[in-house]
Design an enzyme around this catalytic site. Structure first.
Site, PDB file in Angstrom:
ATOM      1  N   CYS A 162     -10.190 -15.457 -15.361  1.00  0.00           N
ATOM      2  CA  CYS A 162      -9.285 -15.516 -14.211  1.00  0.00           C
ATOM      3  C   CYS A 162      -9.293 -16.897 -13.544  1.00  0.00           C
ATOM      4  O   CYS A 162      -9.941 -17.090 -12.498  1.00  0.00           O
ATOM      5  CB  CYS A 162      -9.584 -14.440 -13.178  1.00  0.00           C
ATOM      6  SG  CYS A 162      -8.217 -14.343 -12.000  1.00  0.00           S
ATOM      7  N   CYS A 345      -1.735 -13.741 -13.708  1.00  0.00           N
ATOM      8  CA  CYS A 345      -2.696 -14.048 -12.661  1.00  0.00           C
ATOM      9  C   CYS A 345      -2.090 -13.646 -11.321  1.00  0.00           C
ATOM     10  O   CYS A 345      -1.139 -14.285 -10.855  1.00  0.00           O
ATOM     11  CB  CYS A 345      -3.003 -15.552 -12.700  1.00  0.00           C
ATOM     12  SG  CYS A 345      -4.473 -15.965 -11.778  1.00  0.00           S
TER      13      CYS A 345
HETATM   14  C1  LIG Z   1     -13.783 -12.693  -9.597  1.00  0.00           C
HETATM   15  C2  LIG Z   1     -12.933 -12.271 -10.758  1.00  0.00           C
HETATM   16  C3  LIG Z   1     -11.584 -12.033 -10.546  1.00  0.00           C
HETATM   17  C4  LIG Z   1     -10.768 -11.651 -11.603  1.00  0.00           C
HETATM   18  N1  LIG Z   1      -9.456 -11.388 -11.339  1.00  0.00           N
HETATM   19  C5  LIG Z   1      -8.655 -10.947 -12.343  1.00  0.00           C
HETATM   20  C6  LIG Z   1      -7.311 -10.553 -12.070  1.00  0.00           C
HETATM   21  O1  LIG Z   1      -6.848 -10.604 -10.927  1.00  0.00           O
HETATM   22  N2  LIG Z   1      -6.543 -10.132 -13.091  1.00  0.00           N
HETATM   23  C7  LIG Z   1      -7.038 -10.051 -14.370  1.00  0.00           C
HETATM   24  O2  LIG Z   1      -6.305  -9.625 -15.273  1.00  0.00           O
HETATM   25  N3  LIG Z   1      -8.316 -10.406 -14.668  1.00  0.00           N
HETATM   26  C8  LIG Z   1      -9.131 -10.844 -13.675  1.00  0.00           C
HETATM   27  N4  LIG Z   1     -10.445 -11.165 -13.956  1.00  0.00           N
HETATM   28  C9  LIG Z   1     -10.876 -11.285 -15.371  1.00  0.00           C
HETATM   29  C10 LIG Z   1     -11.231  -9.971 -16.064  1.00  0.00           C
HETATM   30  O3  LIG Z   1     -12.157  -9.247 -15.299  1.00  0.00           O
HETATM   31  C11 LIG Z   1     -11.804 -10.305 -17.440  1.00  0.00           C
HETATM   32  O4  LIG Z   1     -10.889 -11.128 -18.136  1.00  0.00           O
HETATM   33  C12 LIG Z   1     -12.065  -9.057 -18.264  1.00  0.00           C
HETATM   34  O5  LIG Z   1     -12.998  -8.211 -17.622  1.00  0.00           O
HETATM   35  C13 LIG Z   1     -12.615  -9.450 -19.632  1.00  0.00           C
HETATM   36  O6  LIG Z   1     -12.848  -8.317 -20.411  1.00  0.00           O
HETATM   37  P1  LIG Z   1     -13.863  -8.376 -21.646  1.00  0.00           P
HETATM   38  O7  LIG Z   1     -13.864  -7.013 -22.238  1.00  0.00           O
HETATM   39  O8  LIG Z   1     -13.567  -9.544 -22.487  1.00  0.00           O
HETATM   40  O9  LIG Z   1     -15.247  -8.664 -20.937  1.00  0.00           O
HETATM   41  P2  LIG Z   1     -16.013  -7.728 -19.896  1.00  0.00           P
HETATM   42  O10 LIG Z   1     -15.085  -6.774 -19.242  1.00  0.00           O
HETATM   43  O11 LIG Z   1     -16.790  -8.655 -19.046  1.00  0.00           O
HETATM   44  O12 LIG Z   1     -16.975  -6.861 -20.817  1.00  0.00           O
HETATM   45  C14 LIG Z   1     -17.902  -7.414 -21.711  1.00  0.00           C
HETATM   46  C15 LIG Z   1     -18.883  -6.309 -22.073  1.00  0.00           C
HETATM   47  O13 LIG Z   1     -19.709  -6.766 -23.161  1.00  0.00           O
HETATM   48  C16 LIG Z   1     -21.035  -6.351 -22.907  1.00  0.00           C
HETATM   49  N5  LIG Z   1     -21.962  -7.218 -23.645  1.00  0.00           N
HETATM   50  C17 LIG Z   1     -22.426  -8.437 -23.271  1.00  0.00           C
HETATM   51  N6  LIG Z   1     -23.295  -8.893 -24.195  1.00  0.00           N
HETATM   52  C18 LIG Z   1     -23.356  -7.950 -25.172  1.00  0.00           C
HETATM   53  C19 LIG Z   1     -24.079  -7.859 -26.387  1.00  0.00           C
HETATM   54  N7  LIG Z   1     -24.936  -8.798 -26.772  1.00  0.00           N
HETATM   55  N8  LIG Z   1     -23.895  -6.760 -27.165  1.00  0.00           N
HETATM   56  C20 LIG Z   1     -23.049  -5.777 -26.786  1.00  0.00           C
HETATM   57  N9  LIG Z   1     -22.341  -5.818 -25.626  1.00  0.00           N
HETATM   58  C21 LIG Z   1     -22.495  -6.897 -24.840  1.00  0.00           C
HETATM   59  C22 LIG Z   1     -21.173  -6.452 -21.401  1.00  0.00           C
HETATM   60  O14 LIG Z   1     -22.251  -5.651 -20.919  1.00  0.00           O
HETATM   61  C23 LIG Z   1     -19.817  -5.966 -20.927  1.00  0.00           C
HETATM   62  O15 LIG Z   1     -19.789  -4.578 -20.696  1.00  0.00           O
HETATM   63  C24 LIG Z   1     -11.304 -11.518 -12.920  1.00  0.00           C
HETATM   64  C25 LIG Z   1     -12.671 -11.735 -13.121  1.00  0.00           C
HETATM   65  C26 LIG Z   1     -13.477 -12.101 -12.060  1.00  0.00           C
HETATM   66  C27 LIG Z   1     -14.956 -12.316 -12.288  1.00  0.00           C
END
Ligand SMILES: Cc1cc2nc3c(=O)[nH]c(=O)nc-3n(C[C@H](O)[C@H](O)[C@H](O)COP(=O)(O)OP(=O)(O)OC[C@H]3O[C@@H](n4cnc5c(N)ncnc54)[C@H](O)[C@@H]3O)c2cc1C
Length: 401
Positions: A162, A345
């Protein structure tokens, strides 16, 4: 002996759970394993609103187990190493898991220690970050109790999840201080590693006006390198007019800082990483989301080297592509689904007004609604604050939106 899955998913976050759910909707007979060590699942996009005092932090966390789709097996283990030639992953537990197809989705790593002194002072000395579940409520404490002085907001030079979050909170803070009648006593600074307020010019125009209206001083191409919490100073590196690197400092009374980010170390150190990528992301074809060298490996979410903005909104468009292409791969048919780099965004410009910036790989606006989304609106604020959190927990993670 290794346990075998038709599809093994690394990470049960936004991307991993959405992919598992959508796969099972399309093909309930699939044997899916989800490796996820965390008992908790976070809705991170709401942390900006928590920091602004309008969202309950408790509503951003739920039990992971409640969202593992029926038919998938939750492997409570963290992936440690990849052996892609053997289609195998080894867990931190020492157990091995094999797969027909792998989906890599462990998110991004927060590199707090890349800013000297940050970790030590986080949560005290008026230093906070919405990038942590534990800290977002402290951001609100700081904003609410601010009586004027210098408020500094930082944005690192690395790609982050983000890209809007470092400045969203700044606009809300300014609006709050305006409503308290103290904005004229606030000297607000934005230190950013980027070269502009936003990469898409149509949306940047709106934000430049918000920056000007709030009298915010911007420091672009400036990378925060150190925080001295007890002396309330933040240090950043930039270049002077002759192009020479210089170190500068700013004294602060309130600091909201964002850590640099990169691929999780176990990804960086693996054969799946893109060796040409400074941040070690998983090397995928940016349209098919298939690994460039290991055809039975796919990736989605924040961990990939696809040059899109890293958001949940991007994941909503990536996951159906990954799901369709994984099923095509398993069926030995051509991969036809393609991701165009869509991301969104939602940027609140004040309480009750939000600009929903949507765009693709070419930074061309991709507006969903039949009005000019570069204009901040109340309806888009309601979308962010009320509709999207509900959609996330009830539809997106369940694979139905
Ligand atoms: C402050 C903030 C504001 C945001 N605002 C927005 C917004 O307004 N709109 C928007 O669309 N997005 C927003 N985002 C971004 C969004 O939250 C992320 O892009 C999204 O959560 C990413 O998803 P992901 O599945 O890639 O990672 P995550 O949701 O972070 O999940 C990753 C998972 O992998 C697991 N993991 C880590 N290491 C391992 C391992 N070795 N083995 C197995 N599992 C593992 C973790 O425990 C976690 O559960 C924001 C993020 C933040 C921090």
């Amino acid at each position: 002996m290794a346990r075998h899955f038709t599809v093994l998913i690394i990470g049960g976050g936004n991307a991993g759970l959405s992919a598992a759910s959508q796969l099972l909707i399309k093909k309930p007979s699939l044997q899916i394993g989800i490796m996820e060590p965390s008992e908790k699942h976070y809705y991170q996009p709401a942390w900006t609103l928590v920091g602004a005092g309008v969202f309950d932090i408790e509503k951003t966390v739920k039990s992971e187990g409640d969202f593992i789709p029926k038919g998938a097996e939750w492997i409570r283990d963290a992936a440690a190493t990849f052996e892609p030639e053997m289609s195998q992953v080894t867990g931190r537990s020492g157990e091995t898991y094999t797969y027909d197809s792998l989906i890599v989705a462990p998110g991004i790593q927060l590199d707090w220690d890349k800013i000297k002194g940050f970790r030590e002072t986080l949560g005290k000395n008026s230093v906070s970050s919405n990038y942590s579940y534990d800290m977002a409520p402290y951001t609100w404490e700081l904003i609410k109790n601010f009586k004027g002085g210098t408020a500094v907001f930082t944005n690192p030079s690395s790609p982050i999840k983000c890209g809007g979050a470092p400045h969203k909170i700044m606009y809300l803070a300014c609006d709050y201080w305006r409503k308290q009648g103290i904005l004229d006593k606030c000297d607000v600074h934005y230190i950013s590693g980027a070269g502009a307020i936003f990469a898409v010019k149509e949306y940047a125009a709106t934000l430049s006006k918000v920056v000007a209206d709030n009298n915010i001083t911007t420091h672009f191409l400036s990378n925060t390198v150190e925080i001295d919490g007890s002396n309330k100073k933040v240090y950043y590196e930039t270049k002077d007019a002759s192009g020479t690197k210089v170190r500068k400092e700013l004294a602060f009374d309130l600091l909201h800082a964002v850590p640099p980010q990169s691929a999780p170390d176990f990804i960086k150190n693996s054969k799946l990483a893109d060796s040409a990528n400074a941040f070690g992301y998983v090397e995928v074809n940016k349209h098919s989301m298939q690994h460039s060298r290991y055809p039975n490996v796919f990736a989605c979410g924040d961990c990939t080297n696809a040059p899109c903005s890293k958001t949940g909104a991007a994941i909503r468009k990536q996951v159906p592509v990954v799901v369709q292409n994984v099923l095509a791969f398993l069926a030995k048919t051509p991969l036809t689904a393609s991701y165009d780099g869509y991301s969104a965004c939602p940027i609140p410009t004040q309480y009750g007004k939000l600009m929903l910036a949507e765009f693709d790989y070419s930074n061309t606006p991709k507006m969903t609604f039949p009005f000019d989304q570069a204009v901040p609106r109340w309806t888009m604020w309601v979308l962010k604050k009320n509709v999207l959190p509900w959609l996330y927990w009830n539809k997106i993670l369940k694979g139905t939106a």
